[in-house]
Enzyme design. Structure first.
Site, short mmCIF file in Angstrom:
data_model
loop_
_atom_site.label_atom_id
_atom_site.label_comp_id
_atom_site.label_asym_id
_atom_site.label_seq_id
_atom_site.Cartn_x
_atom_site.Cartn_y
_atom_site.Cartn_z
CE LYS A 115 -2.65 -5.57 -15.00
NZ LYS A 115 -1.87 -5.42 -16.14
CE1 TYR B 254 -2.17 0.44 -16.12
CE2 TYR B 254 -4.45 1.02 -14.77
CZ TYR B 254 -3.18 0.38 -15.19
OH TYR B 254 -3.03 -1.25 -14.12
CG ASN C 90 -0.43 -8.87 -18.12
OD1 ASN C 90 -1.62 -7.81 -17.00
ND2 ASN C 90 -0.16 -7.94 -19.08
CG HIS D 296 0.75 -3.51 -11.95
ND1 HIS D 296 1.86 -2.65 -13.63
CD2 HIS D 296 1.15 -1.95 -11.52
CE1 HIS D 296 2.31 -1.29 -13.17
NE2 HIS D 296 2.43 -1.14 -11.35
CD GLU E 259 3.34 1.83 -10.54
OE1 GLU E 259 3.17 1.53 -11.57
OE2 GLU E 259 2.99 0.96 -10.41
#
Length: 141
Positions: free
Chosen positions: A10, A50, A117, A120, A131
């Site tokens: 990310k 998402y 975080n 993913h 995805e």
């Protein structure tokens, strides 16, 4: 059973120059890199990725965070790679992620609208296929 998964480093991981460390951990685990691309994700890609969270309070801050900088998109392949990478990534909350995991060793809690975080990883073979088709349409069968 050989499978593929989508891994995203990310924007916080890219900005903190952790992409190489994360890729190194994926390769050290024995997974093969099938595709790697540094890109600035569009809102269209992020809204598809998402989609299941649309309408939830964290959706817009999450999309804004993911638009905030480059993302390193990776397709990795190997035996039980989905389960293996999720274990390697650690718990979603970096504060409680176990030492030895990506989030446990490299992450921390920041006072932001959404948890930053670092990574993913797809959570199932179905999610991985969906995805990968979004981020790497050329790999879709």
């Amino acid at each position: 059973m050989t499978e593929r998964t989508l891994i995203l480093v990310k924007p916080d991981g890219v900005q903190r120059a952790l992409s190489g460390e994360i890729l190194s951990r994926v390769e050290a685990k024995g997974y093969r890199l099938v595709a790697v691309e540094l890109l600035h994700a569009s809102r269209e890609v992020l809204s598809r990725h998402y989609a299941e969270h649309e309408g939830k309070p964290f959706y817009e801050p999450l999309v804004e965070f993911m638009e905030s900088g480059p993302t390193l998109a990776i397709v990795a392949e190997g035996e039980r790679v989905i389960e293996g990478f999720r274990s390697l990534a650690g718990a979603t909350d970096p504060t409680t992620a176990a030492p030895g995991t990506i989030r446990g060793d490299l992450g921390r809690h920041w006072p932001t609208a959404v948890i930053q975080n670092l990574v993913h990883g797809s959570d199932s073979p179905e999610s991985a296929a969906r995805e990968i088709a979004i981020w790497f349409p050329e790999l879709s069968a």
